[in-house]
Design a protein around this motif. Structure first.
Motif, short mmCIF file in Angstrom:
data_model
loop_
_atom_site.label_atom_id
_atom_site.label_comp_id
_atom_site.label_asym_id
_atom_site.label_seq_id
_atom_site.Cartn_x
_atom_site.Cartn_y
_atom_site.Cartn_z
N GLU A 6 -3.62 -1.28 -4.57
CA GLU A 6 -5.98 -1.01 -4.42
C GLU A 6 -5.45 0.28 -5.49
O GLU A 6 -5.20 1.01 -6.55
N CYS A 22 -7.07 -5.38 -5.69
CA CYS A 22 -5.98 -5.33 -4.95
C CYS A 22 -5.04 -5.99 -6.20
O CYS A 22 -5.13 -7.07 -6.14
N CYS A 96 -5.15 -3.30 1.34
CA CYS A 96 -5.31 -4.38 1.23
C CYS A 96 -4.11 -4.72 2.07
O CYS A 96 -3.16 -4.17 2.04
N GLY A 115 -0.95 -2.64 1.05
CA GLY A 115 -1.72 -1.47 0.33
C GLY A 115 -0.82 0.08 0.24
O GLY A 115 -1.09 0.19 1.62
#
Length: 124
Positions: A6, A22, A96, A115
């Motif tokens: 991200e 992302c 994300c 992430g």
């Protein structure tokens, strides 16, 4: 295996806008439904928005409807979250996540990859 990174977080005044990105590795990005989640200090991680891998249907939590927009660029293997009319209560670490197949779900337990998160701080 999918790796997610991200970016785009930062400090913004209430009423302002930010776009989170992302970046996803791997050639199978288009096979994954994607989601954004957030976690504020002292609170549990919560669902923000999701987009399905086929058809691109989207799903938002009520508190962000009309203010946030989730989208994806298959050519760039990138997921976005455009946030406008930001409020102090939007302050959180935003994550994300990727879910192979399936649909756009608010259930974090259905997502396979995550992430590291990006901080969004909205000042009043």
């Amino acid at each position: 295996q999918v790796q997610l990174v991200e970016s785009g977080g930062g400090l913004v005044q209430a009423g302002g806008s930010l776009r989170l990105s992302c970046a996803a590795s791997g050639r199978t990005f288009r096979s994954y439904s994607m989601g954004w989640f957030r976690q504020a200090p002292g609170k549990e991680r919560e669902f923000v928005a999701a987009i399905s891998w086929i058809g691109g249907s989207t799903y938002y939590t009520d508190s962000v409807k009309g203010r946030f927009t989730i989208s994806r660029d298959y050519a760039k293997n990138t997921l976005y979250l455009y946030m406008s009319s930001l409020k102090p209560e939007d302050t959180a670490v935003y994550y994300c996540a990727a879910r192979r197949g399936g649909g756009s779900s608010p259930d974090s337990g259905l997502y396979d990859y995550w992430g590291q998160g990006t901080q969004v701080t909205v000042s009043s």
